[in-house]
Design an enzyme around this catalytic site. Structure first.
Site, PDB file in Angstrom:
ATOM      1  N   HIS A 406       0.903  -1.265   0.047  1.00 45.90           N
ATOM      2  CA  HIS A 406      -0.053  -0.094   0.032  1.00 45.90           C
ATOM      3  C   HIS A 406       0.822   1.251   0.012  1.00 45.90           C
ATOM      4  O   HIS A 406       1.533   1.549   1.066  1.00 45.90           O
ATOM      5  CB  HIS A 406      -0.942   0.185   0.993  1.00 45.90           C
ATOM      6  CG  HIS A 406      -1.866  -1.375   1.174  1.00 45.90           C
ATOM      7  ND1 HIS A 406      -2.588  -1.748   2.259  1.00 45.90           N
ATOM      8  CD2 HIS A 406      -2.426  -1.878   0.329  1.00 45.90           C
ATOM      9  CE1 HIS A 406      -3.461  -2.348   1.961  1.00 45.90           C
ATOM     10  NE2 HIS A 406      -3.301  -2.668   0.643  1.00 45.90           N
ATOM     11  N   GLU A 409       1.182   3.827   2.852  1.00 46.22           N
ATOM     12  CA  GLU A 409       1.638   3.544   4.259  1.00 46.22           C
ATOM     13  C   GLU A 409       3.072   3.629   4.407  1.00 46.22           C
ATOM     14  O   GLU A 409       3.822   2.344   4.660  1.00 46.22           O
ATOM     15  CB  GLU A 409       1.027   2.177   4.390  1.00 46.22           C
ATOM     16  CG  GLU A 409      -0.577   2.368   4.638  1.00 46.22           C
ATOM     17  CD  GLU A 409      -1.095   0.609   4.603  1.00 46.22           C
ATOM     18  OE1 GLU A 409      -0.307  -0.198   4.539  1.00 46.22           O
ATOM     19  OE2 GLU A 409      -2.553   0.728   4.575  1.00 46.22           O
ATOM     20  N   HIS A 502       2.760  -2.834   7.158  1.00 35.89           N
ATOM     21  CA  HIS A 502       1.659  -1.832   6.770  1.00 35.89           C
ATOM     22  C   HIS A 502       1.685  -0.649   7.662  1.00 35.89           C
ATOM     23  O   HIS A 502       2.353  -0.514   8.744  1.00 35.89           O
ATOM     24  CB  HIS A 502       0.448  -2.626   6.545  1.00 35.89           C
ATOM     25  CG  HIS A 502       0.221  -3.681   5.455  1.00 35.89           C
ATOM     26  ND1 HIS A 502      -0.599  -3.451   4.533  1.00 35.89           N
ATOM     27  CD2 HIS A 502       1.087  -4.815   5.084  1.00 35.89           C
ATOM     28  CE1 HIS A 502      -0.736  -4.345   3.606  1.00 35.89           C
ATOM     29  NE2 HIS A 502       0.319  -5.183   3.863  1.00 35.89           N
ATOM     30  N   GLU A 574       0.905  -4.086  11.428  1.00 35.32           N
ATOM     31  CA  GLU A 574       0.362  -2.730  11.180  1.00 35.32           C
ATOM     32  C   GLU A 574       1.055  -1.732  12.320  1.00 35.32           C
ATOM     33  O   GLU A 574       0.862  -1.945  13.487  1.00 35.32           O
ATOM     34  CB  GLU A 574      -1.354  -2.936  11.538  1.00 35.32           C
ATOM     35  CG  GLU A 574      -2.021  -3.716  10.880  1.00 35.32           C
ATOM     36  CD  GLU A 574      -2.292  -3.286   9.298  1.00 35.32           C
ATOM     37  OE1 GLU A 574      -2.228  -1.917   9.221  1.00 35.32           O
ATOM     38  OE2 GLU A 574      -2.998  -4.057   8.629  1.00 35.32           O
TER      39      GLU A 574
END
Length: 845
Positions: A406, A409, A502, A574
């Site tokens: 992504h 990010e 991420h 994350e």
């Protein structure tokens, strides 16, 4: 100037066989057209590289002058510099007796992109995108004091969104692809032609209008509207070839004024929840502060609010982020960003420094995994110490790490940088890890999205982290090649851990998403590594935020696909865009140093996880079982049920007690890439046009009979008009406008009434054909009988004659489907025809 070099050139007398072979080979293929000796030799080549600042990179970040603008130009330049005399090979092998063998070693850097002093590859942009020529370079800096979350006062202003109708557009990017378009091709520098100045022209030194710009790597501002003297409404560009994903922002402002309060409002964000509602601040970078005080990115902003845009236009709802700020200097150049940017050029500069490091390059091999849709290189690093024996090499387990699937990010890149800094260092722990593991690292999976400033998608207009099961190699090359690289790796050795880095936009702290293992032999083992990581980084990593539920909508993600391929410890890491709520860092924003430190903690946790002394592992496993028991008790208490968990609690499905890992606005795949959907749309349109051209098939017998009657009626009418003696008959028909309206109904009723007679006629002369004159006689005779039945004494002449007019066209040879019927001569009397009520045509039922 260089006497030693001139002496070396004069010493060349006889051509080297290898040089002669390469000379003819390259000349044959068109790469070498100059005369022998007209190009510099290898020594001159080295001098050119080392003394021309255009091809040098200083430190970790180079200027744009170090980028050769076109790969083809670079290739030709390298060939020209390589073909100097003498061309020697240092790869000839020697056997154990010292004899030279005519065999070459495997080229060490055959697939490596960087040479020891080579240039960087310039980023390739879609041909629709305008790109400014200025190079941007931001310094790394860690604030000396913690940057605390913003504490709302309750008096924050809620600005009214007025739009460009009541404001003045001061910046608008109109060179981006429109909705419904798709990626076609890319080139270095993007769109051809002159780069326009999209910012407004200042009317003089007193004009305080801000000048906006975002046509650089990772920038994505679409429009800026000035609605008051120091107030601006900003619209972000969606991900290219989509109509959504507005979260990441990165843009530049110039012509600032000191000690003046500016207000910026982003008006088209899509997520209903955001970290800005719980204290997160935007990032600001002052160029003057960086140049004079060595101060980099810092958290700034007051009166921060995140709210729903009340503008109703019948589309999906938008959300707004507003904040106020005071710039530190007059006439400064400042940047704003959602998070610390980390561009494709930043990565290449870092990798070039690794390749140029004589120590690191011995155990870190840089290769090209594949090319992206736009032709940008997706890099693969293989990091391990050389093994002393084949058995030692085969015994090594593998660890696979990746980031930036992504593109918005960027936190993932900073964690990856921290990991690489440590694993490539001379630390004893790093050396031990390189001894026992082979690390496969893909530091930037989606370079195209990073370059153009997308938040979530690639240039295919799709979220790559939903397509790890894809078979569309041409549409999703980065994902396809990564999965197949891991598949080949699994055939060679065990992959102990897979982790994809991420960023998270709704939760603070750092945490992992994993997968529940159904094998009771390894029950809860996938949770040991996250628990260990939380113990090694207690002020950053939250084990309570970890989740191990495998949702159906996440089946195409990297962690789930790799888990199903056989990697037990498969994770998505994350990291928040905000900061920490834990320990000593509570209520403070993360810095780049915080994120890089987590890369170190990943390495540290790997050593704990693989420690031959299993004490730590077993302690964590026992703690996990206790935590799980508590969670199950809590769930049953919420349901108002009592349950004796002794002996049976381990049989409860872990997925039933965990919540969803949702939080992404792209949980569901959008299907095929945009260009394939466009092809499918064109095919469907052609099919629809083809169906429209085809006659609609008749479904019922009644419809088929009626259509058959109409066709034959028109044939009979034309036949009758072509017979001279029927001239009066034709003229009579022309005087009756109701004929065509009545014929269909009358013929249908007659068909039903005359079905027995039709069968009788059909059986008389099966297979015989009826010529045109006989066919006319048949039709007229039938009507004569009908009229005689209805009106006694009324006669109709129905005896046709052959035309004697030489100009008369021949009657077409009609071949009706029914059989010909012969009538007695007595029934073919002639009479003056005065009225012809209707025609009856019979068909098979």
């Amino acid at each position: 100037m260089f006497p030693a070099l001139e002496t070396e050139l004069k010493q060349e007398t006889l051509p080297d066989p290898y040089e002669d072979f390469m000379y003819h080979h390259l000349q044959y293929y068109g790469y070498f057209k100059a005369q022998r000796g007209s190009l510099p030799n290898s020594a001159t080549h080295q001098h050119v590289w080392k003394n021309n600042p255009r091809y040098l990179v200083s430190g970790s970040f180079g200027e744009r002058e170090d980028v050769i603008p076109d790969p083809l130009q670079k290739e030709k330049l390298l060939y020209s510099l390589m073909l100097g005399s003498p061309l020697k090979s240092r790869q000839l092998l020697h056997d154990e007796f010292g004899e030279v063998k005519p065999c070459l070693r495997e080229p060490r850097d055959l697939f490596a992109f960087f040479s020891s002093s080579g240039p960087l590859q310039a980023p390739r942009w879609p041909i629709e995108c305008e790109v400014i020529k200025e190079s941007l370079c931001h310094i790394e800096w860690v604030p000396p004091q913690p940057e605390y979350f913003y504490q709302p006062t309750g008096n924050e202003k809620l600005p009214e969104i007025v739009g460009e109708e009541k404001g003045t557009v001061v910046y608008q990017l109109d060179s981006v692809p429109t909705e419904g378009s798709y990626f076609t091709s890319a080139r270095v520098g993007g769109k051809r032609g002159i780069i326009r100045d999209l910012a407004v022209t200042l009317q003089g030194p007193e004009d305080n209008t801000l000048l906006f710009e975002s046509r650089f790597e990772s920038g994505n501002l679409q429009k800026a509207v000035r609605v008051d003297t120091y107030e601006y409404e900003l619209t972000l560009r969606t991900d290219l070839y989509t109509n959504k994903h507005t979260q990441w922002f990165y843009f530049r402002v110039q012509n600032t004024r000191k000690d003046v309060t500016y207000r910026f409002t982003i008006v088209n964000l899509l997520k209903p929840k955001s970290l800005y509602t719980i204290g997160m601040k935007p990032l600001m970078y002052s160029q003057l502060d960086a140049d004079t005080h060595n101060i980099g990115w810092r958290r700034e902003g007051k009166e921060i609010r995140y709210f729903k845009n009340n503008t109703e236009d019948g589309q999906q709802p938008f959300y707004c982020l507003t904040w106020t700020i005071q710039f530190p200097h007059d006439q400064d150049t400042c940047f704003f960003a959602h998070f610390y940017p980390y561009t494709y050029t930043d990565l290449q500069c870092y990798l070039l420094s690794v390749v140029n490091n004589p120590v690191q390059s011995q155990f870190c091999k840089l290769r090209t995994l594949c090319r992206s849709l736009a032709g940008n290189t997706v890099y693969l690093l293989t990091i391990t110490n050389p093994s002393r024996t084949p058995q030692e090499a085969a015994a090594k387990k593998a660890v696979v790490l990746s980031a930036r699937v992504h593109p918005g990010e960027s936190n993932g890149s900073w964690i990856m940088k921290g990991f690489l800094d440590f694993i490539l260092s001379n630390s004893p722990d790093a050396q031990l890890l390189r001894d026992i593991f082979i690390f496969k690292v893909v530091p930037m999976l989606n370079p195209d999205g990073v370059i153009v400033g997308n938040y979530r998608c690639s240039l295919a207009g799709r979220d790559l982290n939903r397509h790890y099961k894809t078979i569309l190699k041409e549409s999703f090359p980065c994902i396809w090649y990564t999965r197949n690289m891991i598949k080949r790796l699994l055939e060679e050795r065990e992959v102990l851990l897979y982790c994809d880095f991420h960023g998270h936009s709704r939760k603070n702290n750092i945490f992992l998403y994993g997968c529940n293992n159904n094998d009771r032999k390894y029950w809860l083992h996938e949770r040991v590594f996250p628990l260990m990581l939380s113990k090694n980084a207690p002020d950053k990593f939250s084990f309570q935020s970890c989740n191990f539920k495998v949702q159906k909508c996440k089946e195409g993600t990297g962690r789930v696909v790799m888990w199903r391929m056989g990697i037990l410890n498969s994770y998505t890491m994350e990291s928040t865009f905000g900061g920490s709520t834990l320990g000593n860092k509570r209520d403070t924003h993360f810095t780049t140093e915080d994120l890089k430190s987590l890369g170190y903690h990943v390495c540290d946790t790997l050593l704990d996880f693989c420690d031959p002394d299993r004490t730590k592992f077993m302690q964590c496993l026992a703690e996990l079982k206790e935590l799980l028991q508590q969670e199950i008790h809590k769930k049953f208490n919420e349901l108002g049920q009592d349950m004796d968990l002794e002996g049976s609690w381990s049989d409860i499905s872990l997925s039933d007690i965990e919540s969803s890992t949702s939080g992404s606005d792209s949980s569901l795949s959008d299907g095929l890439p945009v260009h394939l959907l466009n092809i499918a749309h064109e095919v469907n349109q052609k099919k629809k046009m083809y169906k429209k051209k085809k006659k609609k098939p008749l479904q019922t017998r009644k419809q088929r009979n009626e259509q058959y009657q109409k066709n034959n009626l028109m044939r009979e009418l034309k036949l009758t008009e072509d017979i001279p003696e029927r001239a009066g008959f034709a003229s009579t028909l022309q005087k009756q406008p109701t004929f065509f309206r009545n014929s269909e109904n009358a013929s249908s009723s007659a068909m039903r009434n005359e079905k027995p007679r039709l069968n009788e006629l059909h059986g008389r002369d099966k297979g015989s054909s009826l010529d045109p004159s006989k066919m006319t006689s048949l039709i007229l005779t039938k009507n004569k009988e009908r009229m005689q039945t209805e009106k006694p004494g009324f006669t109709v002449s129905c005896s046709p004659k052959t035309s004697t007019n030489p100009s008369q066209e021949p009657v077409p040879d009609m071949k009706p489907s029914w059989s010909r019927n012969r009538y007695p001569a007595a029934r073919r009397g002639r009479a003056a025809m005065t009225v012809y009520p209707s025609l009856h045509i019979y068909t098979y039922p």
